[in-house]
Design an enzyme around this catalytic site. Sequence first.
Site, mmCIF file in Angstrom:
data_model
loop_
_atom_site.group_PDB
_atom_site.id
_atom_site.type_symbol
_atom_site.label_atom_id
_atom_site.label_comp_id
_atom_site.label_asym_id
_atom_site.label_seq_id
_atom_site.Cartn_x
_atom_site.Cartn_y
_atom_site.Cartn_z
ATOM 1 N N SER A 6 -13.296 -3.717 -0.623
ATOM 2 C CA SER A 6 -14.337 -3.055 -1.332
ATOM 3 C C SER A 6 -15.625 -3.191 -0.855
ATOM 4 O O SER A 6 -16.308 -3.353 -1.692
ATOM 5 C CB SER A 6 -14.135 -3.369 -2.979
ATOM 6 O OG SER A 6 -14.694 -2.072 -3.551
ATOM 7 N N PRO A 7 -15.867 -2.997 0.491
ATOM 8 C CA PRO A 7 -17.234 -3.220 0.916
ATOM 9 C C PRO A 7 -18.172 -2.374 0.368
ATOM 10 O O PRO A 7 -19.514 -2.802 0.726
ATOM 11 C CB PRO A 7 -16.761 -3.266 2.555
ATOM 12 C CG PRO A 7 -15.731 -2.404 2.726
ATOM 13 C CD PRO A 7 -14.831 -2.681 1.428
ATOM 14 N N LEU A 8 -17.887 -1.211 0.120
ATOM 15 C CA LEU A 8 -18.969 -0.018 -0.346
ATOM 16 C C LEU A 8 -19.198 -0.335 -1.876
ATOM 17 O O LEU A 8 -20.195 0.809 -2.168
ATOM 18 C CB LEU A 8 -18.529 1.326 0.225
ATOM 19 C CG LEU A 8 -18.173 1.351 1.613
ATOM 20 C CD1 LEU A 8 -17.766 2.665 1.969
ATOM 21 C CD2 LEU A 8 -19.620 0.983 2.313
ATOM 22 N N GLY A 9 -18.869 -1.235 -2.469
ATOM 23 C CA GLY A 9 -19.059 -1.285 -3.927
ATOM 24 C C GLY A 9 -20.762 -1.403 -4.193
ATOM 25 O O GLY A 9 -21.232 -2.085 -3.537
ATOM 26 N N HIS B 253 -1.316 -12.076 0.403
ATOM 27 C CA HIS B 253 -2.198 -11.165 -0.509
ATOM 28 C C HIS B 253 -2.900 -11.580 -1.729
ATOM 29 O O HIS B 253 -4.227 -11.411 -2.067
ATOM 30 C CB HIS B 253 -1.611 -9.916 -0.975
ATOM 31 C CG HIS B 253 -2.070 -8.524 -1.049
ATOM 32 N ND1 HIS B 253 -1.545 -7.340 -0.822
ATOM 33 C CD2 HIS B 253 -3.347 -8.250 -1.212
ATOM 34 C CE1 HIS B 253 -2.346 -6.427 -1.140
ATOM 35 N NE2 HIS B 253 -3.512 -7.182 -1.301
ATOM 36 N N TYR C 36 0.967 -1.248 0.045
ATOM 37 C CA TYR C 36 0.042 -0.158 -0.158
ATOM 38 C C TYR C 36 0.927 1.396 -0.097
ATOM 39 O O TYR C 36 1.305 1.867 1.042
ATOM 40 C CB TYR C 36 -0.850 0.077 1.077
ATOM 41 C CG TYR C 36 -2.017 -1.049 1.238
ATOM 42 C CD1 TYR C 36 -2.368 -1.824 -0.047
ATOM 43 C CD2 TYR C 36 -2.832 -1.286 2.209
ATOM 44 C CE1 TYR C 36 -3.244 -2.629 -0.192
ATOM 45 C CE2 TYR C 36 -3.802 -2.386 2.146
ATOM 46 C CZ TYR C 36 -3.682 -3.046 0.776
ATOM 47 O OH TYR C 36 -5.088 -3.773 0.877
#
Length: 294
Positions: free
Chosen positions: A208-211, A128, A53
Amino acid sequence: MRYRTIGNTTVSAVGLGAMPLSIEGRPDEERAVATIHAALDAGVTLIDTADSYHWHAGEQGHNELLIARALARYGSDTSGVLVATKGGRGRPGDGTWTVTGTPGHLKRAAEASRKRLGVEAIGVYQLHKPDPAVPWADSVGALLELIDAGTIRAAGISNVNTAQIREAHAILGDGLVSVQNQYSVAVRGSEPELRLSTELGLAFLPWSPLGGIARSSLDGPSGPTSAGTAFHRIAAERGVSPQQIALAWLLTRSPAMIPVPGASRPASIQDSAQAAELKLSTAEQALIDDAPPS
């Protein structure tokens, strides 16, 4: 704040995904540290990071170092905070991602992450992404060696299928504590992996839980707002943000689910953390379950 477990560790039901604090478009360090501190103030005790990151070439570990500095500068006890990091991917600095899952690389990467985080042992170290050029058992075997060496306390795997979860579980046993795959209302392809994780007692950390949520006013003035999704309609009725509704919905999917939404501003993670206390009705859950991605 409600809590869930990763292995034998109790963590907040909503964590902080720290990637936006170090990649393209990242905030300055003052705001980044303030964002991490805001998460801690809100009761967040899980921070998700990775050695890859970063933005530019030569910055490997930027996010880990940032988190270590922020924790050191926090005015209260942080011993209960679990930092979960990942290894096995790289960023050359041109926007692309590489994958390296050789045992030697993973062991060197884990030791470097441990030093950057300034800990005796990494709480959770996640592979990863599977490397197609390396036998899966060899990569997972490196995680077992890291546990045995005391470099890491527990292991996780990311971007995996059910067969890889089962094989990793057979190799690592109780040392395997988490699975991190993409999952949201818009991307539900990892439903089998979520079910298996729940069955095996593994935490499931959706990335990406808010996709599937159109931009809202919470995102600031840089993009248009929307009120057309099920998230936005329920949020308007509840008087909360659509992001909170999305995270609350994720928490209903499984007791293994621990979303780690990204944030680059204190207000964003403070809002997201409140989702841990938000309980949706059966009708609200059904409305989102049937909602088309947008």
